[in-house]
Design an enzyme around this catalytic site. Structure first.
Site, short mmCIF file in Angstrom:
data_model
loop_
_atom_site.label_atom_id
_atom_site.label_comp_id
_atom_site.label_asym_id
_atom_site.label_seq_id
_atom_site.Cartn_x
_atom_site.Cartn_y
_atom_site.Cartn_z
N PRO A 2 0.84 -1.21 0.00
CA PRO A 2 0.00 0.00 0.00
C PRO A 2 0.87 1.26 0.00
O PRO A 2 1.81 1.37 0.78
CB PRO A 2 -0.80 -0.10 1.30
CG PRO A 2 -0.53 -1.44 1.88
CD PRO A 2 0.70 -1.98 1.22
N GLU A 3 0.59 2.17 -0.92
CA GLU A 3 1.30 3.45 -0.98
C GLU A 3 0.35 4.54 -0.47
O GLU A 3 -0.71 4.23 0.06
CB GLU A 3 1.77 3.71 -2.42
CG GLU A 3 2.69 2.61 -2.95
CD GLU A 3 3.19 2.86 -4.37
OE1 GLU A 3 3.25 4.03 -4.79
OE2 GLU A 3 3.50 1.88 -5.07
N ARG A 154 20.94 16.62 -6.08
CA ARG A 154 21.92 15.56 -5.81
C ARG A 154 22.22 14.75 -7.07
O ARG A 154 21.38 14.59 -7.94
CB ARG A 154 21.35 14.61 -4.74
CG ARG A 154 21.32 15.24 -3.38
CD ARG A 154 21.13 14.16 -2.36
NE ARG A 154 19.78 14.19 -1.80
CZ ARG A 154 19.26 13.17 -1.11
NH1 ARG A 154 19.95 12.06 -0.94
NH2 ARG A 154 18.05 13.27 -0.61
#
Ligand SMILES: [Zn+2]
Length: 274
Positions: A2-3, A154
């Site tokens: 689950p996100e 980055r």
């Protein structure tokens, strides 16, 4: 797993089922499922009323007043309503029974084999090992284009950075692939090479896709169901995830599955700029 959208839906379902109700019984199957002593779990919750629910990253937050439940479902965990009280077992790893008007509501937090149901004092929640490292929530005001641009300065791959919960909280493999497709950015891109326009596209795609996925009650392609046992519907709107071998909906080129940032990754080799 689950996100953000699925955890949001489950958290709202638990609120619909149990907010305002008092805990009558609570137990966990194994000591390693929670940060408190196994027998303390029930003692800390029984007699408390669920005041509200929320979400931090992919963690469900259950507000019991002086105690806060932090539930991480990890891979295949679910929240299920059971017909009646059942002692926890390997499947129903944590079980809570709520009283109140009408039938009691019994909720099982299932298959927490890698997940957990921790209990914290309200002032300590930010020190939880997973929560303390969370970056901004993609649906919050803190998640700005400027923030994303600084995170992307980055020299790292864009997919890995979007999966990193300390950069953005709540995104996982499904939605990162969909966001990068929508933004026309290949998952292997170094974040430091992204143009300002591409960063804006990723930012708006993340918000748009997550909001639409919540409206569709999440994505089910393996085990995810909401707390009422229903599947989500966003899998019908996925453009690349699980669509390897199918034509790209934008340009017709075959969608390719590869491995990026250690995860199975779906992308269009033609219209996502690498
Ligand atoms: Zn394409």
């Amino acid at each position: 797993m689950p996100e953000l959208p699925e955890v949001t839906v489950i958290s709202e379902d638990v609120a619909d089922l149990a907010v305002g109700r008092e805990v009558l019984r609570a137990a966990v199957f194994r000591p390693d499922v929670t940060n408190v002593e196994q027998r303390e779990f029930g003692r800390l919750l029984v007699g408390r009323t669920l005041r509200g629910t929320g979400r931090r990253g992919k963690i469900i937050v259950l507000d019991f007043g002086e105690v806060v439940g932090l539930v991480h479902l990890v891979i295949s965990g679910r929240v299920l309503r059971l017909p009646e009280w059942k002692e926890p077992d390997r499947m129903n790893t944590a079980v809570l029974e709520f009283g109140g008007e009408g039938e009691p509501v019994v909720l099982a937090f299932t298959r927490l084999w890698l997940g957990y149901f921790d209990l914290y004092e309200p002032g300590e929640v930010d020190r939880h090992p997973l929560i303390s490292r969370l970056g901004p929530d993609p649906l919050s005001e803190d998640f700005t284009v400027e923030y994303l641009a600084s995170a992307f300065s980055r020299n790292a791959g864009v997919k890995g950075l979007l999966l990193d919960q300390s950069v953005v909280a709540g995104l996982g493999n499904i939605y990162v692939d969909e966001v990068l497709f929508s933004a026309g950015v290949h998952p292997t891109r170094k974040a430091s090479t992204l143009t300002e326009k591409e960063i804006r596209n990723i930012h708006s795609a993340a918000r748009d896709i997550l909001r639409r996925a919540i409206e569709q009650r999440g994505t089910t392609f393996d085990s995810y169901h909401d707390a009422f046992g229903e599947t989500g519907k966003f899998q019908h709107q996925l453009k690349v995830f699980t669509r390897a071998g199918e034509p790209c909906p934008r340009c017709g080129t075959e969608i390719v599955k590869s491995r990026v940032a250690g995860r199975g990754t779906h992308s269009c080799p033609a219209c996502q700029v690498s």
